[in-house]
Design an enzyme around this catalytic site. Structure first.
Site, short mmCIF file in Angstrom:
data_model
loop_
_atom_site.label_atom_id
_atom_site.label_comp_id
_atom_site.label_asym_id
_atom_site.label_seq_id
_atom_site.Cartn_x
_atom_site.Cartn_y
_atom_site.Cartn_z
N ASP A 220 0.83 -1.20 0.00
CA ASP A 220 0.00 0.00 0.00
C ASP A 220 0.87 1.25 0.00
OD1 ASP A 220 -2.15 -1.67 0.21
OD2 ASP A 220 -2.70 -1.09 2.24
N THR B 185 -0.73 -0.20 7.12
CA THR B 185 -1.06 1.10 6.53
C THR B 185 -1.55 2.09 7.58
OG1 THR B 185 -1.47 0.40 4.26
CG2 THR B 185 -2.80 2.21 5.05
N ARG C 15 -8.70 -0.60 10.88
CA ARG C 15 -7.37 -0.34 10.31
C ARG C 15 -7.37 0.83 9.32
NH1 ARG C 15 -9.00 -5.31 8.20
NH2 ARG C 15 -9.40 -5.37 5.94
N GLU D 150 -11.32 -0.49 2.53
CA GLU D 150 -9.99 -0.32 3.09
C GLU D 150 -9.45 1.04 2.66
OE1 GLU D 150 -7.73 -4.36 3.62
OE2 GLU D 150 -8.35 -4.23 1.53
N TRP E 182 -6.23 -8.35 -5.16
CA TRP E 182 -6.11 -9.42 -4.16
C TRP E 182 -6.42 -10.80 -4.74
CZ3 TRP E 182 -3.19 -8.94 -0.34
CH2 TRP E 182 -3.12 -7.77 0.40
#
Length: 395
Positions: free
Chosen positions: A1, A60, A124, A173, A261
């Site tokens: 990332d 991240t 996150r 995300e 992914w």
């Protein structure tokens, strides 16, 4: 990332997740690059190493310049808030690291974690911005299918203010929050996130919503997400200010992780001993059309300094197909297409001598979409699910 770049001391500072032991080792840390022009980058090495404290590796987050010393580490200290899995139960929590040497290295804050896990699996990717109107820090957080909003006066003590629950985007995300000035002069807040729209026939890239933000809650103009990129390999995207501009709301820059992914460990570069590439930086603007505000993007102009030669081709009338006498490994193609009866108009790029390898780019007029087809390349998706990407276009 990629981590959101910042402009500090006359240079752009860019951190990204790096795993020196891949594929045999595991765990990521923050590696540091600097640039004057967002094209040429200088490697400054690892700034936040992994496994230097009992908690897990470095995931991240985001880094800000604390101009007013709100956190107490000194004026203009760089403060990073990152996700790490906790030592106790591997829960995702937020940890503060700070730098007093201009971003070359970071120290672990003794009061960590600054945001303990509230009892959820997904917690996150904190993105922190400064709210000029209310003189406070604002954070957006990825929490499963929800984006959480938080506020703080000092980057250490955070309080929940609201949640945004997008539809048909799956797990989100790397959220993003910023204001832009649209083409009609209207200021709009933009909330973005890397999302998973595949089950609904949407991309797995950067989803976003335009709307309003009162310092605590974001309200979208419309519930359905728009998408900045319709390809397959633009995930974990971040946007950042044009810090050299006299009008920072007019445009922003953006970059992302060029992978997916579904085939992240099967990329063609594996044979070259590495896996993972970030995109070239693009310029984004907010465009108003028929009452709807949408992001538009193109590669930054600074890339043109890499051009070493230019070829111009006269207008071509094509009935079927025509081969042009242009060759090259790396090039920028600017072309205008017009057609009368064709259903499919486009160009074939990087064709091999035996014509077995190529990339096709064009417009399928009958169904109203532009496409990129990479079936005849060494593309990584062996299921052939991610072969042709389609994007709507304006006639």
């Amino acid at each position: 990332d990629p981590q959101k770049p910042i402009y500090f001391n006359g240079k752009y500072h860019y951190y990204y997740l790096y795993n020196r032991g891949y594929p045999k080792g595991n765990g990521t840390e923050w590696r540091h690059y600097v640039s004057d022009d967002l094209v040429h980058w200088t490697d400054e090495g690892v700034a936040i190493p992994k496994y230097t404290n009992p908690d897990g590796d470095i995931w991240t987050g985001s880094v800000v310049v604390d101009k007013e010393n709100t956190a107490g580490f000194g004026k203009n200290a760089l403060v990073a808030i990152v996700t790490q899995p906790s030592a106790k139960d591997k829960k995702q929590e937020q940890y503060l690291w700070y730098s007093t040497d201009k971003g070359k290295s970071f120290k672990f804050y003794s009061g960590n974690p600054v945001m303990p896990n509230p009892g959820t699996d997904d917690f996150r990717d904190p993105k922190v911005i400064w709210d000029d109107q209310d003189n406070k820090w604002v954070m957006v957080m990825a929490e499963g299918s929800k984006i959480g909003f938080y506020e703080s006066d000092n980057l250490k003590d955070w309080h929940y203010t609201s949640g945004f629950f997008p539809e048909q985007t799956g797990m989100v995300e790397c959220p993003d929050l910023y204001m832009m000035r649209a083409s009609d002069g209207t200021n709009k807040w933009v909330l973005g996130a890397s999302a998973n729209g595949k089950p609904w026939g949407k991309p797995n890239t950067y989803a976003y919503w335009t709307g309003s933000f009162d310092g605590k809650e974001f309200k979208a103009d419309q519930t359905e997400a728009q998408w900045l990129d319709y390809g397959f390999d633009w995930y974990g995207g971040v946007t950042f200010e044009d810090s050299k501009s006299t009008d920072p709301l007019e445009k922003r820059y953006a970059l992302a992780w060029m992978n997916n992914w579904d085939y992240a460990n099967n990329t063609p570069t594996m044979k070259n001993g590495f896996n993972g590439t970030d995109s070239v930086i693009r310029e984004i603007r907010l465009k108003e059309q028929d009452g709807t505000y949408s992001l538009v993007s193109q590669p930054i102009e600074a890339l043109e300094q890499l051009t070493v030669s230019t070829d111009e081709i006269e207008d071509q009338d094509v009935n079927g197909s025509k081969t042009l006498s242009i060759t090259g490994d790396t090039y920028q193609l600017d072309t205008d297409l017009s057609w009368s009866e064709l259903k499919n108009a486009g160009v074939r790029l990087r064709e091999s001598e035996d014509q077995k390898r190529h990339i096709d780019v064009g417009i399928f007029a009958e169904d109203g979409y532009a496409y990129v087809n990479r079936a005849a390349t060494n593309q990584p998706d062996k299921s052939n699910t991610y072969v042709e990407s389609k994007a709507p276009y304006d006639v």
